[in-house]
Write an enzyme that holds these catalytic residues in place. Structure first.
Site, PDB file in Angstrom:
ATOM      1  N   GLY A 143      26.183 -51.772  26.790  1.00 32.64           N
ATOM      2  CA  GLY A 143      27.025 -50.586  26.969  1.00 32.64           C
ATOM      3  C   GLY A 143      26.147 -49.371  26.762  1.00 32.64           C
ATOM      4  O   GLY A 143      25.835 -49.016  25.632  1.00 32.64           O
ATOM      5  N   HIS A 144      25.667 -48.765  27.849  1.00 34.36           N
ATOM      6  CA  HIS A 144      24.746 -47.628  27.746  1.00 34.36           C
ATOM      7  C   HIS A 144      25.509 -46.333  28.009  1.00 34.36           C
ATOM      8  O   HIS A 144      25.990 -46.096  29.108  1.00 34.36           O
ATOM      9  CB  HIS A 144      23.583 -47.808  28.721  1.00 34.36           C
ATOM     10  CG  HIS A 144      22.708 -48.981  28.362  1.00 34.36           C
ATOM     11  ND1 HIS A 144      21.716 -49.463  29.161  1.00 34.36           N
ATOM     12  CD2 HIS A 144      22.682 -49.754  27.254  1.00 34.36           C
ATOM     13  CE1 HIS A 144      21.115 -50.490  28.561  1.00 34.36           C
ATOM     14  NE2 HIS A 144      21.700 -50.682  27.406  1.00 34.36           N
ATOM     15  N   LYS A 178      19.806 -46.128  23.951  1.00 35.71           N
ATOM     16  CA  LYS A 178      18.831 -46.229  25.042  1.00 35.71           C
ATOM     17  C   LYS A 178      19.292 -45.479  26.293  1.00 35.71           C
ATOM     18  O   LYS A 178      18.488 -44.892  26.998  1.00 35.71           O
ATOM     19  CB  LYS A 178      18.602 -47.705  25.400  1.00 35.71           C
ATOM     20  CG  LYS A 178      17.953 -48.501  24.284  1.00 35.71           C
ATOM     21  CD  LYS A 178      17.774 -49.960  24.668  1.00 35.71           C
ATOM     22  CE  LYS A 178      19.052 -50.763  24.709  1.00 35.71           C
ATOM     23  NZ  LYS A 178      19.751 -50.943  23.450  1.00 35.71           N
ATOM     24  N   GLN A 235      20.380 -54.431  25.025  1.00 30.23           N
ATOM     25  CA  GLN A 235      20.405 -55.039  23.671  1.00 30.23           C
ATOM     26  C   GLN A 235      19.180 -54.573  22.864  1.00 30.23           C
ATOM     27  O   GLN A 235      18.674 -53.503  23.131  1.00 30.23           O
ATOM     28  CB  GLN A 235      20.465 -56.577  23.738  1.00 30.23           C
ATOM     29  CG  GLN A 235      21.803 -57.130  24.195  1.00 30.23           C
ATOM     30  CD  GLN A 235      21.964 -57.143  25.696  1.00 30.23           C
ATOM     31  OE1 GLN A 235      21.096 -57.598  26.402  1.00 30.23           O
ATOM     32  NE2 GLN A 235      23.086 -56.640  26.186  1.00 30.23           N
ATOM     33  N   ASP A 294      22.234 -50.947  20.638  1.00 25.01           N
ATOM     34  CA  ASP A 294      23.002 -49.727  20.347  1.00 25.01           C
ATOM     35  C   ASP A 294      22.142 -48.635  19.739  1.00 25.01           C
ATOM     36  O   ASP A 294      22.609 -47.844  18.914  1.00 25.01           O
ATOM     37  CB  ASP A 294      24.196 -50.034  19.425  1.00 25.01           C
ATOM     38  CG  ASP A 294      25.045 -51.155  19.967  1.00 25.01           C
ATOM     39  OD1 ASP A 294      25.291 -51.153  21.176  1.00 25.01           O
ATOM     40  OD2 ASP A 294      25.438 -52.048  19.191  1.00 25.01           O
TER      41      ASP A 294
HETATM   42  P1  IMP Z   1      26.242 -61.968  23.868  1.00 26.16           P
HETATM   43  O1  IMP Z   1      25.083 -61.207  24.391  1.00 26.16           O
HETATM   44  O2  IMP Z   1      27.570 -61.452  24.391  1.00 26.16           O
HETATM   45  O3  IMP Z   1      26.077 -63.434  24.061  1.00 26.16           O
HETATM   46  O4  IMP Z   1      26.317 -61.741  22.281  1.00 26.16           O
HETATM   47  C1  IMP Z   1      25.318 -62.251  21.389  1.00 26.16           C
HETATM   48  C2  IMP Z   1      25.060 -61.277  20.258  1.00 26.16           C
HETATM   49  O5  IMP Z   1      24.431 -60.109  20.770  1.00 26.16           O
HETATM   50  C3  IMP Z   1      26.330 -60.793  19.533  1.00 26.16           C
HETATM   51  O6  IMP Z   1      26.027 -60.570  18.190  1.00 26.16           O
HETATM   52  C4  IMP Z   1      26.616 -59.456  20.217  1.00 26.16           C
HETATM   53  O7  IMP Z   1      27.360 -58.601  19.403  1.00 26.16           O
HETATM   54  C5  IMP Z   1      25.205 -58.941  20.448  1.00 26.16           C
HETATM   55  N1  IMP Z   1      25.105 -58.015  21.580  1.00 26.16           N
HETATM   56  C6  IMP Z   1      25.152 -58.313  22.880  1.00 26.16           C
HETATM   57  N2  IMP Z   1      25.016 -57.200  23.637  1.00 26.16           N
HETATM   58  C7  IMP Z   1      24.863 -56.184  22.782  1.00 26.16           C
HETATM   59  C8  IMP Z   1      24.622 -54.788  22.956  1.00 26.16           C
HETATM   60  O8  IMP Z   1      24.514 -54.253  24.064  1.00 26.16           O
HETATM   61  N3  IMP Z   1      24.508 -54.049  21.821  1.00 26.16           N
HETATM   62  C9  IMP Z   1      24.567 -54.625  20.586  1.00 26.16           C
HETATM   63  N4  IMP Z   1      24.765 -55.919  20.374  1.00 26.16           N
HETATM   64  C10 IMP Z   1      24.916 -56.704  21.464  1.00 26.16           C
END
Ligand code: IMP
Length: 431
Positions: free
Chosen positions: A40-41, A16, A224, A13
């Site tokens: 989520g971009h 990017k 991420q 977040d």
């Molecule tokens: P997962 O990727 O859905 O398995 O989530 C694992 C961890 O990564 C959790 O803490 C999510 O909140 C975090 N996470 C996954 N995708 C994002 C992102 O795009 N932005 C911020 N945190 C993320």
């Protein structure tokens, strides 16, 4: 220039999407290399704001070809939905979007298993996005995953799905007491997806390497953030892929020798969504201000993000892993009006100062941040058109960050719009 990698330097977040959209004006190809629809971009121009989860953020630049690489896990429902949205905004997608035949598919059972597993973990839950990411990568590494190429042959698809669903049904019903899934209905559904996705599927590694040979420029878009990397993040509170620079090579099938720029995206403060240690987290009015002014709510899940001061210990660690050549600072405007701005410059553990970021969570949970304080600024930085136009207190803060990290700053984003960006096209504005 051949390959530039864009990396989230914190917990995701960082903004990017906007930077990829900006830099895609100077490249031929934008490629996503890991993660899935958990990302989520957000991209904004005029009155339009779009959130992309799987399609690379370069898609709104008509001269750019977008690639979803082999390292990404693709949810067919999500990608088809996104294609529809992009088309509705007047952008052609066919011929401009390519998906790797080796990319793994997210299946409905991945989401079910994730949901059941998170529920069973209870207080120890990771706080995932619920997009099936962990279970899909688990299947990939267990060598039981289903790839886009498997959709081409109905018999192969049926055989693989049947084996997989038999196993998943056993897990869902006996371990988690959840409902079983219907094999035939799922096969019918995925055969339909195949018809729609087929025009986009190709050998993207061959495409990218041919493009590079022809002198084209590629932007690798990380999703991420580095502190969510499966190996280098705050395990187990991480995602299941490699958002770090190395992930770009394995997630796209391009050689490391082609990479000449690694841009670290640094939000001017820190946020984290989901559970896990966060040393500079603020549980006070400053944290609330950052959340409110910065609209710090998940672009994928809508969850409120945890907010805190910038953590330079963590940033020096992610800079080491990624080898940042330069930095893009984002959301500087959010801090306008705060009387004092802080950055963490060290950690203390049991009265002793640590010389590096500990990525094991038991230690990280106990560290006490040491802060450097800076005067805040009240002048609006959004109208600045050059680094020199920024409020002097903001310039001081950014210069400190760049010096501490020993990495030049080449981009500063001062607001969500495309023109609210100071860019020196790769030449340091702060070095
Ligand atoms: P997962 O990727 O859905 O398995 O989530 C694992 C961890 O990564 C959790 O803490 C999510 O909140 C975090 N996470 C996954 N995708 C994002 C992102 O795009 N932005 C911020 N945190 C993320």
């Amino acid at each position: 220039m051949s390959v530039t990698i864009i990396i989230g330097s914190q917990w995701g977040d960082e903004g990017k999407g906007k930077i990829v959209d900006l830099l895609s004006a100077d490249v031929d190809v934008v490629a996503r290399y890991q993660g899935g629809a958990n990302a989520g971009h957000t991209i904004a121009w005029g009155d339009t704001e779009v959130v992309l989860h799987l399609v690379p953020s370069g898609i709104f630049n008509k001269d750019v070809t977008c690639v979803i690489g082999n390292g990404v896990v693709i949810d067919p429902v999500a990608v088809l939905e996104e294609i529809k949205t992009i088309r509705s905004l007047g952008y052609e997608v066919e011929g401009r979007l390519l998906m790797s035949h080796n990319a793994h598919l997210i299946m409905p059972y991945h989401k079910k298993i994730e949901e059941a597993r998170e529920r069973a973990r209870d207080a120890g839950a990771i706080g995932t996005t619920g997009r099936g990411i962990g279970p899909a990568y688990t299947d990939k590494y267990a060598r039981t995953g289903i790839r886009l190429v498997d959709l081409l042959d109905r018999d192969v698809l049926r055989k693989k799905l049947k084996e997989s669903i038999d196993e998943k049904n056993a897990i869902l019903s006996s371990i988690y007491g959840a409902e079983k899934l219907d094999v035939e209905a799922m096969i019918d559904e995925y055969v339909e997806f195949d018809k729609l996705i087929d025009p986009y599927v190709t050998d993207t590694s061959a495409y990218l390497n041919n493009a590079l040979k022809a002198g084209k420029r590629v932007l690798a878009e990380g999703a991420q953030g580095s502190l969510l990397d499966i190996d280098f993040g705050t395990y187990p509170f991480v995602t299941s892929s490699h958002p770090t620079a190395g992930g770009a090579c394995t997630g796209l099938g391009i050689p490391p020798t082609r990479v000449d720029r690694v841009v670290g995206i640094v939000k001017a403060y820190s946020t984290r969504v989901g559970n896990g240690p966060f040393p500079t987290e603020l549980d006070d009015a400053d944290g609330e201000t950052l959340r409110k002014v910065g609209h710090e709510f998940g672009a994928t899940t809508g969850r409120p993000r945890r907010c805190g001061w910038l953590d330079l210990m963590a940033l020096n660690y992610t800079s080491m892993i990624n080898g940042f050549t330069d930095l893009a600072i984002t959301k500087l405007d959010v801090m306008t009006g705060m009387p004092v701005v802080k950055a963490c410059v060290g950690y203390e553990l049991d009265g002793k100062r640590l010389d590096r970021f500990p990525n094991d969570i038991t230690t990280l949970e106990k560290v006490v941040p040491i802060y450097e304080s800076f005067d805040g600024w009240t002048e609006d930085p959004r109208e600045a058109r050059a680094f020199e136009d920024l409020p002097s207190a903001a310039r001081k803060y950014l210069t400190f960050v760049s010096n501490f990290m020993e990495v030049p700053i080449c981009i500063v984003s001062t607001g969500p719009k495309r023109d609210q960006t100071l860019s020196s096209m790769g030449t340091p504005m702060v070095a």
